[in-house]
Design an enzyme around this catalytic site. Structure first.
Site, PDB file in Angstrom:
ATOM      1  N   TYR B  32       0.839  -1.203   0.000  1.00  0.00           N
ATOM      2  CA  TYR B  32       0.000   0.000   0.000  1.00  0.00           C
ATOM      3  C   TYR B  32       0.871   1.249   0.000  1.00  0.00           C
ATOM      4  O   TYR B  32       1.993   1.233   0.505  1.00  0.00           O
ATOM      5  CB  TYR B  32      -0.942  -0.029   1.199  1.00  0.00           C
ATOM      6  CG  TYR B  32      -1.911  -1.190   1.126  1.00  0.00           C
ATOM      7  CD1 TYR B  32      -3.162  -1.037   0.545  1.00  0.00           C
ATOM      8  CD2 TYR B  32      -1.537  -2.452   1.581  1.00  0.00           C
ATOM      9  CE1 TYR B  32      -4.028  -2.110   0.432  1.00  0.00           C
ATOM     10  CE2 TYR B  32      -2.398  -3.537   1.474  1.00  0.00           C
ATOM     11  CZ  TYR B  32      -3.642  -3.366   0.898  1.00  0.00           C
ATOM     12  OH  TYR B  32      -4.498  -4.417   0.775  1.00  0.00           O
ATOM     13  N   TYR B  77     -16.199  -0.998   3.983  1.00  0.00           N
ATOM     14  CA  TYR B  77     -15.380  -1.918   3.209  1.00  0.00           C
ATOM     15  C   TYR B  77     -14.104  -2.254   3.981  1.00  0.00           C
ATOM     16  O   TYR B  77     -13.364  -1.351   4.390  1.00  0.00           O
ATOM     17  CB  TYR B  77     -15.043  -1.266   1.860  1.00  0.00           C
ATOM     18  CG  TYR B  77     -14.165  -2.123   0.984  1.00  0.00           C
ATOM     19  CD1 TYR B  77     -14.575  -3.408   0.614  1.00  0.00           C
ATOM     20  CD2 TYR B  77     -12.948  -1.657   0.517  1.00  0.00           C
ATOM     21  CE1 TYR B  77     -13.778  -4.206  -0.187  1.00  0.00           C
ATOM     22  CE2 TYR B  77     -12.140  -2.440  -0.289  1.00  0.00           C
ATOM     23  CZ  TYR B  77     -12.548  -3.729  -0.640  1.00  0.00           C
ATOM     24  OH  TYR B  77     -11.755  -4.511  -1.418  1.00  0.00           O
ATOM     25  N   MET B  79     -10.586  -3.057   3.969  1.00  0.00           N
ATOM     26  CA  MET B  79      -9.499  -2.981   3.000  1.00  0.00           C
ATOM     27  C   MET B  79      -8.379  -3.951   3.350  1.00  0.00           C
ATOM     28  O   MET B  79      -7.880  -4.664   2.497  1.00  0.00           O
ATOM     29  CB  MET B  79      -8.951  -1.559   2.926  1.00  0.00           C
ATOM     30  CG  MET B  79     -10.025  -0.560   2.520  1.00  0.00           C
ATOM     31  SD  MET B  79      -9.368   1.106   2.367  1.00  0.00           S
ATOM     32  CE  MET B  79      -8.976   1.145   0.632  1.00  0.00           C
ATOM     33  N   HIS B 115     -13.258  -8.043  -0.309  1.00  0.00           N
ATOM     34  CA  HIS B 115     -12.890  -8.936  -1.393  1.00  0.00           C
ATOM     35  C   HIS B 115     -11.923  -9.983  -0.855  1.00  0.00           C
ATOM     36  O   HIS B 115     -11.033  -9.646  -0.076  1.00  0.00           O
ATOM     37  CB  HIS B 115     -12.172  -8.160  -2.511  1.00  0.00           C
ATOM     38  CG  HIS B 115     -13.071  -7.305  -3.341  1.00  0.00           C
ATOM     39  ND1 HIS B 115     -13.205  -5.951  -3.140  1.00  0.00           N
ATOM     40  CD2 HIS B 115     -13.889  -7.612  -4.366  1.00  0.00           C
ATOM     41  CE1 HIS B 115     -14.059  -5.448  -4.013  1.00  0.00           C
ATOM     42  NE2 HIS B 115     -14.503  -6.445  -4.777  1.00  0.00           N
ATOM     43  N   ASN B 120      -7.584 -18.030  -1.959  1.00  0.00           N
ATOM     44  CA  ASN B 120      -7.282 -17.940  -0.521  1.00  0.00           C
ATOM     45  C   ASN B 120      -8.354 -18.677   0.290  1.00  0.00           C
ATOM     46  O   ASN B 120      -9.237 -18.083   0.898  1.00  0.00           O
ATOM     47  CB  ASN B 120      -7.204 -16.460  -0.112  1.00  0.00           C
ATOM     48  CG  ASN B 120      -6.668 -16.295   1.314  1.00  0.00           C
ATOM     49  OD1 ASN B 120      -6.558 -17.259   2.051  1.00  0.00           O
ATOM     50  ND2 ASN B 120      -6.352 -15.062   1.669  1.00  0.00           N
ATOM     51  N   ALA B 123      -8.908 -17.822   4.084  1.00  0.00           N
ATOM     52  CA  ALA B 123      -9.664 -16.596   4.359  1.00  0.00           C
ATOM     53  C   ALA B 123     -11.140 -16.775   3.989  1.00  0.00           C
ATOM     54  O   ALA B 123     -12.029 -16.308   4.712  1.00  0.00           O
ATOM     55  CB  ALA B 123      -9.058 -15.423   3.611  1.00  0.00           C
ATOM     56  N   TYR B 127     -13.937 -16.220   6.845  1.00  0.00           N
ATOM     57  CA  TYR B 127     -14.999 -15.209   6.832  1.00  0.00           C
ATOM     58  C   TYR B 127     -16.372 -15.867   6.976  1.00  0.00           C
ATOM     59  O   TYR B 127     -17.245 -15.363   7.683  1.00  0.00           O
ATOM     60  CB  TYR B 127     -14.937 -14.376   5.549  1.00  0.00           C
ATOM     61  CG  TYR B 127     -14.023 -13.170   5.688  1.00  0.00           C
ATOM     62  CD1 TYR B 127     -14.369 -12.127   6.546  1.00  0.00           C
ATOM     63  CD2 TYR B 127     -12.834 -13.066   4.964  1.00  0.00           C
ATOM     64  CE1 TYR B 127     -13.535 -11.016   6.673  1.00  0.00           C
ATOM     65  CE2 TYR B 127     -12.002 -11.974   5.089  1.00  0.00           C
ATOM     66  CZ  TYR B 127     -12.357 -10.937   5.956  1.00  0.00           C
ATOM     67  OH  TYR B 127     -11.552  -9.854   6.098  1.00  0.00           O
ATOM     68  N   GLN B 128     -16.516 -17.020   6.311  1.00  0.00           N
ATOM     69  CA  GLN B 128     -17.817 -17.681   6.418  1.00  0.00           C
ATOM     70  C   GLN B 128     -18.018 -18.223   7.832  1.00  0.00           C
ATOM     71  O   GLN B 128     -19.116 -18.174   8.367  1.00  0.00           O
ATOM     72  CB  GLN B 128     -17.922 -18.784   5.373  1.00  0.00           C
ATOM     73  CG  GLN B 128     -18.004 -18.168   3.975  1.00  0.00           C
ATOM     74  CD  GLN B 128     -17.950 -19.199   2.873  1.00  0.00           C
ATOM     75  OE1 GLN B 128     -18.904 -19.947   2.685  1.00  0.00           O
ATOM     76  NE2 GLN B 128     -16.858 -19.254   2.169  1.00  0.00           N
TER      77      GLN B 128
HETATM   78  C1  LIG Z   1      -7.873 -14.501   8.536  1.00  0.00           C
HETATM   79  C2  LIG Z   1      -7.205 -14.043   9.814  1.00  0.00           C
HETATM   80  C3  LIG Z   1      -7.331 -12.542   9.950  1.00  0.00           C
HETATM   81  C4  LIG Z   1      -7.868 -14.717  11.011  1.00  0.00           C
HETATM   82  O1  LIG Z   1      -7.369 -14.208  12.181  1.00  0.00           O
HETATM   83  P1  LIG Z   1      -7.343 -15.047  13.549  1.00  0.00           P
HETATM   84  O2  LIG Z   1      -7.041 -14.116  14.646  1.00  0.00           O
HETATM   85  O3  LIG Z   1      -6.459 -16.213  13.409  1.00  0.00           O
HETATM   86  O4  LIG Z   1      -8.814 -15.576  13.648  1.00  0.00           O
HETATM   87  P2  LIG Z   1      -9.598 -15.878  14.988  1.00  0.00           P
HETATM   88  O5  LIG Z   1      -8.699 -16.505  15.964  1.00  0.00           O
HETATM   89  O6  LIG Z   1     -10.326 -14.686  15.405  1.00  0.00           O
HETATM   90  O7  LIG Z   1     -10.625 -16.948  14.442  1.00  0.00           O
HETATM   91  C5  LIG Z   1     -11.975 -16.892  14.735  1.00  0.00           C
HETATM   92  C6  LIG Z   1     -12.562 -18.238  14.506  1.00  0.00           C
HETATM   93  O8  LIG Z   1     -12.179 -18.733  13.224  1.00  0.00           O
HETATM   94  C7  LIG Z   1     -11.590 -20.011  13.329  1.00  0.00           C
HETATM   95  N1  LIG Z   1     -10.529 -20.090  12.334  1.00  0.00           N
HETATM   96  C8  LIG Z   1      -9.334 -19.510  12.372  1.00  0.00           C
HETATM   97  N2  LIG Z   1      -8.640 -19.786  11.241  1.00  0.00           N
HETATM   98  C9  LIG Z   1      -9.438 -20.537  10.477  1.00  0.00           C
HETATM   99  C10 LIG Z   1      -9.274 -21.123   9.214  1.00  0.00           C
HETATM  100  N3  LIG Z   1      -8.180 -21.009   8.504  1.00  0.00           N
HETATM  101  N4  LIG Z   1     -10.306 -21.837   8.734  1.00  0.00           N
HETATM  102  C11 LIG Z   1     -11.443 -21.997   9.422  1.00  0.00           C
HETATM  103  N5  LIG Z   1     -11.646 -21.459  10.611  1.00  0.00           N
HETATM  104  C12 LIG Z   1     -10.638 -20.736  11.161  1.00  0.00           C
HETATM  105  C13 LIG Z   1     -11.078 -20.072  14.710  1.00  0.00           C
HETATM  106  O9  LIG Z   1     -10.995 -21.391  15.191  1.00  0.00           O
HETATM  107  C14 LIG Z   1     -12.111 -19.287  15.491  1.00  0.00           C
HETATM  108  O10 LIG Z   1     -13.193 -20.151  15.742  1.00  0.00           O
HETATM  109  P3  LIG Z   1     -14.131 -20.053  17.031  1.00  0.00           P
HETATM  110  O11 LIG Z   1     -14.169 -18.624  17.412  1.00  0.00           O
HETATM  111  O12 LIG Z   1     -15.402 -20.575  16.552  1.00  0.00           O
HETATM  112  O13 LIG Z   1     -13.461 -20.893  18.027  1.00  0.00           O
HETATM  113  C15 LIG Z   1      -5.713 -14.436   9.837  1.00  0.00           C
HETATM  114  O14 LIG Z   1      -5.632 -15.800   9.632  1.00  0.00           O
HETATM  115  C16 LIG Z   1      -4.879 -13.758   8.781  1.00  0.00           C
HETATM  116  O15 LIG Z   1      -4.360 -12.703   9.000  1.00  0.00           O
HETATM  117  N6  LIG Z   1      -4.682 -14.382   7.628  1.00  0.00           N
HETATM  118  C17 LIG Z   1      -3.853 -13.869   6.550  1.00  0.00           C
HETATM  119  C18 LIG Z   1      -4.373 -12.600   5.929  1.00  0.00           C
HETATM  120  C19 LIG Z   1      -5.684 -12.764   5.242  1.00  0.00           C
HETATM  121  O16 LIG Z   1      -5.901 -13.702   4.551  1.00  0.00           O
HETATM  122  N7  LIG Z   1      -6.561 -11.791   5.492  1.00  0.00           N
HETATM  123  C20 LIG Z   1      -7.896 -11.787   4.958  1.00  0.00           C
HETATM  124  C21 LIG Z   1      -7.999 -11.112   3.677  1.00  0.00           C
HETATM  125  S1  LIG Z   1      -8.238  -9.381   3.826  1.00  0.00           S
END
Ligand SMILES: CC(C)(COP(=O)(O)OP(=O)(O)OC[C@H]1O[C@@H](n2cnc3c(N)ncnc32)[C@H](O)[C@@H]1OP(=O)(O)O)[C@@H](O)C(=O)NCCC(=O)NCCS
Lengths: 689, 159
Positions: B32, B77, B79, B115, B120, B123, B127-128
């Site tokens: 960015y 949104y 980002m 998005h 991925n 992710a 989200y789901q």
């Molecule tokens: C996606 C992301 C933000 C999740 O952050 P996180 O702090 O690990 O997530 P949390 O710990 O809050 O997870 C919340 C819930 O999701 C579940 N979860 C975490 N990772 C998961 C995965 N890969 N698949 C399915 N479920 C998952 C956790 O078990 C938790 O479940 P529960 O609350 O029902 O027990 C992190 O993995 C990340 O930064 N990923 C890379 C960047 C990215 O892809 N960003 C999104 C695009 S903008």
């Protein structure tokens, strides 16, 4: 003084005499403008009147017209050499210049013509304290006391003189006599309480501990500083080998503050276990149980345990720190690094602990299949702090490559933690890679711009890397800045020794000798100021009766010029002056030109000129504002007396009782001065023959 | 759960902006611009840092989209959202998104969306898992990728 005794030149008719008294009054009340006007009316009629001239001069000095003032003071004195006023004024002038030695000479003259003048005696006594002229102090204090025996400070002032002359008996007597003058000792009175404690200190320093203890018990009720009574009692009991009582005394102290190591050492000796490891171990096990939150109870045993015992102890100590995430774990353990066996023990313990941790780095991925980390038994920060510890450990024991490996892992793991970047910077600095070190420190700084500590470090590392302007910009984020947005002036004002020293050393490396000397000189000025600043306390502390604090100050001042910051800057300066002497400019140029053809010579000269121009082109950040007429230190660099200049830095060090005999700068200077003297002698001999 | 874990959110400020930069640059594939980071300071509660035992380890940065036409609704949104990998699975991502959902409610915004790259999977599932719905496919959304990458819209309606 009777009118008959007034010499002719000093005589003023009644009207003018009245005016003169008015001048004195106006001066006392700092109404300088009015005072000058009145003085001028006297001088229109009696232009040579010494005392008026001197007073006018003094007032001019305090009104920012120092040179003119100084001239008038001298003229006044010449016109009336037997006037105590003229001498007193001259003394005040020197005092304001912090030339204490000359000032006290003037006061002694003044006293010749007014032996009983209390004001002058008092002023002189302050100077005698400043000059550590205790014999002189006793004399002046005796006179003052005989004039005003009802004022406490005159008694303590005299006692101080005897105390400093190690005449403990008289010192104590004087204080006792003062106490006898009191009909009833004041109760709950801090100043009186301090006086009693001062007396107790004198008795103790006389070497008679038993009597000191006795006296302490007799005053305990009247003393407001209860802690200091408890500490002295414990110390005295221990010295008198009244061990059971000493044990009780130290227990009481520990209950108040279980983090004071001195108390732990005290109780060890009171119990007689200090030389028996097993007994010490048992003692500390009990103490650690009793004082659960005391770090000292856990860390002291680390210093005397060995083998398996040490391993066990250090394990629980470190693991506790690492799991709690205490960033200073390494700093706490650093004192143990003198002992190789201990270092090995620590290393084993930490590496073992690392193996037990689940983390991405050892194949056990932190996040489970469903993405949850909740069943993990340790937090990712435990792993982080552990490898951070190892990085510092390996850097400390001279294994920079391993250190780098661990710190790189730590940065990959948590690139947002300020500490890991700082550690990396330090590791690189130790390796001598100053540019990379400064980049790492900058990365630390970027994470928290309001952290002053990191800001300071970042500026320091930039200077080590020779990035002068950048360093100034960074450090200026935290200073009051001048019109150019730079804070160098403010850093002088704030007495930022670290900055002045670092910048001086950087200028030295960059070949900007004048600027380097300028900064070293600024450091010296700060120390001179601190030395001068004690002047105010000679009066204040004795008047307020805070003698114990005052003695602490006097003793600290005695070691002032052996403090690290002073010696570092001073030795830098001395070295620079010596090399200026060893290779004077002309010799440096001649050496470079030797053996060159005419053409090459011209070329070299041109190059040198360009270099000079480059060096003279100083960026704004190097200058400081204000009225300095030599902001780049050119005069210092072009000095004709480099050895004498070096000596100015050395003298105050050699005058300290605490100076390290391995410092050879004094000899280096003396050696060259002898050579110089021999050469001059030869020169003159040559000329005369 | 591992003992003594404390998770907290804090504001983005001019002094810790470097943290957002650092987290995004190590976690996300896209980079960015300076002006994007500078603008991050002006979105208020829609940009947040997350701390794990006082160490910053996660960040979210959204924008409020006011559509040109009155008929369309205002949306938030997302980002960027990123958590440093050793700190994933501790509920930090959820906490950051929850904070945004709460803001949406307060601001009477009806939808939060983002998005996600079609490849991925993590992710997308994530989200789901936290209640977003997978929406339409936007082809060629990631123009800087070669070949250009497609993205799904993920959205959550706010009651
Ligand atoms: C996606 C992301 C933000 C999740 O952050 P996180 O702090 O690990 O997530 P949390 O710990 O809050 O997870 C919340 C819930 O999701 C579940 N979860 C975490 N990772 C998961 C995965 N890969 N698949 C399915 N479920 C998952 C956790 O078990 C938790 O479940 P529960 O609350 O029902 O027990 C992190 O993995 C990340 O930064 N990923 C890379 C960047 C990215 O892809 N960003 C999104 C695009 S903008």
């Amino acid at each position: 003084m009777s009118a008959a005794a007034v010499p002719k030149a000093r005589y003023l008719p009644p009207k003018e005499a009245g005016s003169f008294r008015q001048v004195l009054q106006l001066y006392e009340t700092r109404q300088y403008k009015k005072a000058l006007k009145v003085a001028d009316t006297i001088l229109t009629k009696f232009p040579d009147h010494g005392e008026t001239l001197a007073m006018k001069g003094l007032i001019l000095c305090f009104s920012e017209k120092k040179e003119e003032g100084h001239e008038l003071i001298k003229k006044g004195l010449r016109n009336d050499l037997t006037s105590f006023i003229c001498w007193h004024v001259y003394g005040l002038f020197y005092r304001s210049e912090r030339n204490f030695e000359e000032a006290s000479k003037c006061y002694v003259h003044a006293l010749k013509y007014a032996p009983d003048n209390t004001n002058i005696l008092r002023d002189l006594s302050l100077l005698q304290c400043q000059m550590r002229n205790w014999e002189g102090l006793i004399t002046s204090r005796k006179t003052i006391l005989s004039q005003k025996p009802n004022v406490r400070q005159h008694w303590t002032g005299l006692a101080l003189g005897y105390h400093m002359m190690k005449n403990y008996e008289l010192a104590e007597n004087i204080l006792s006599k003062y106490e006898e003058t009191l009909k009833e000792p004041p109760k709950e009175d801090y100043e009186h309480s301090e006086l009693l404690l001062y007396k107790n200190m004198i008795i103790y320093e006389s070497g008679n501990v038993a009597r000191a203890l006795e006296h302490l018990e007799s005053i305990a009720d009247q003393v407001t500083d209860k802690l200091s009574v408890m500490e002295s009692r414990a110390k005295y009991l221990l010295e008198l080998e009244r061990l059971p009582e000493a044990t009780v005394a130290y227990r009481k102290l520990l209950n108040r503050n279980p983090d004071n190591k001195e108390y732990f050492f005290g109780i060890e000796r009171a119990l007689g276990v200090q030389d028996d490891v097993e007994k010490r171990k048992t003692l500390y096990r009990a103490l650690a149980k009793q004082y659960k939150h005391s770090d000292a109870a856990k860390s002291i045993p680390l210093s005397f345990l060995s083998g398996e015992d040490f391993r066990q102890a250090v394990k629980s100590y470190i693991v506790d720190f690492l799991t709690k995430g205490v960033p200073s774990a390494f700093v706490n353990l650093k004192p143990l690094y003198d002992d190789e066996a201990k270092v090995k023990g620590i290393e084993d313990v930490v590496l073992e602990f690392l193996k037990t941790l689940s983390h991405a780095g050892n194949g056990v991925n932190g996040v489970g299949q469903n993405g949850s980390a909740k069943e993990k038994d340790n937090s990712p920060t435990t792993y982080l702090w552990t490898i951070y510890y190892l990085a510092q450990h390996y850097s400390k024991i001279g294994q920079p490559d391993l250190a780098c490996e661990y710190i790189t892992k730590a940065i990959e793991h948590t690139p947002t933690l300020v500490e890991v970047h700082m550690a990396k910077a330090k590791i690189l600095k130790r390796k001598g890679d100053h540019v990379a070190a400064s980049e790492a420190m900058t990365r630390a700084r970027e994470l928290d711009l309001q952290d002053r500590f990191v800001n300071t470090k970042a500026a320091k590392y930039l200077m080590r890397a020779g990035k002068s302007d950048e360093a100034v910009s960074v450090v200026s984020l935290f200073t009051k800045n001048d019109a150019h947005g730079k804070g160098v002036g403010d850093l002088h004002e704030m007495q930022a020794l670290w900055f002045l020293t670092e910048q001086g050393e950087m200028f030295n490396r960059l070949g900007k000798i004048g600027l380097a000397l300028k900064r070293f000189d600024a450091v010296k000025k700060i120390y001179d100021d601190w030395w001068g600043d004690q002047f105010d306390f000679h009066q204040y502390c004795v008047r307020r009766g805070t003698m114990r604090a005052y003695l602490g100050l006097l003793r600290w001042e005695e070691t002032l010029y052996t403090e690290n910051f002073y010696t570092r800057a001073a030795f830098d300066a001395i070295q620079t002056y010596i090399s200026l002497y060893d290779t004077p400019k002309s010799a440096r140029v001649a050496a470079e030109l030797e053996g060159l053809t005419e053409e090459e010579r011209k070329k070299a000269m041109r190059k040198a000129k360009r270099e000079r121009a480059k060096q003279n082109k100083h960026s704004e950040s190097e200058k400081i504002g204000g009225t300095d007429d030599d902001p780049l230190g050119k005069n210092m660099e072009n000095t004709s007396t480099p050895l004498e200049d070096a000596e100015q830095f050395w003298k105050p060090v050699a005058a300290c009782a605490t100076w390290d005999q391995s410092w050879t700068w004094g000899e280096e200077i003396a050696k060259r001065k002898e050579q110089e003297a021999a050469r001059v002698k030869l020169d003159t001999a040559d000329k005369t023959t | 759960m591992a003992p003594n874990i404390k998770i907290a959110l804090d504001d983005l400020t001019v002094n810790n902006l470097g943290v957002l930069r650092r987290i995004n640059s190590v976690v996300l594939p896209t980079s960015y611009s300076d002006s994007w980071y500078k603008d991050s300071l002006s979105v208020g509660e829609l940009a947040k840092l997350a701390y794990f035992n006082d160490i910053p380890v996660g960040a979210i940065r959204c924008s409020l989209e006011t559509p040109p036409s009155h008929k369309d609704q205002t949306r938030i949104y997302i980002m960027t959202l990123a958590v440093l990998s050793p700190y994933r699975g501790y509920g930090i991502g959820r906490k950051l998104v929850d904070h945004i959902l709460e803001q949406a409610k307060k601001m009477f915004v009806k939808e939060v969306y983002c998005h996600v790259w079609v490849e991925n999977d993590d992710a997308l599932t994530w989200y789901q898992h936290i209640g977003f719905e997978k929406g339409e496919l936007v082809t060629g959304y990631y123009k800087k990728m070669t070949p250009a990458g497609d993205a799904y819209i993920l959205r959550k309606a706010i009651e």
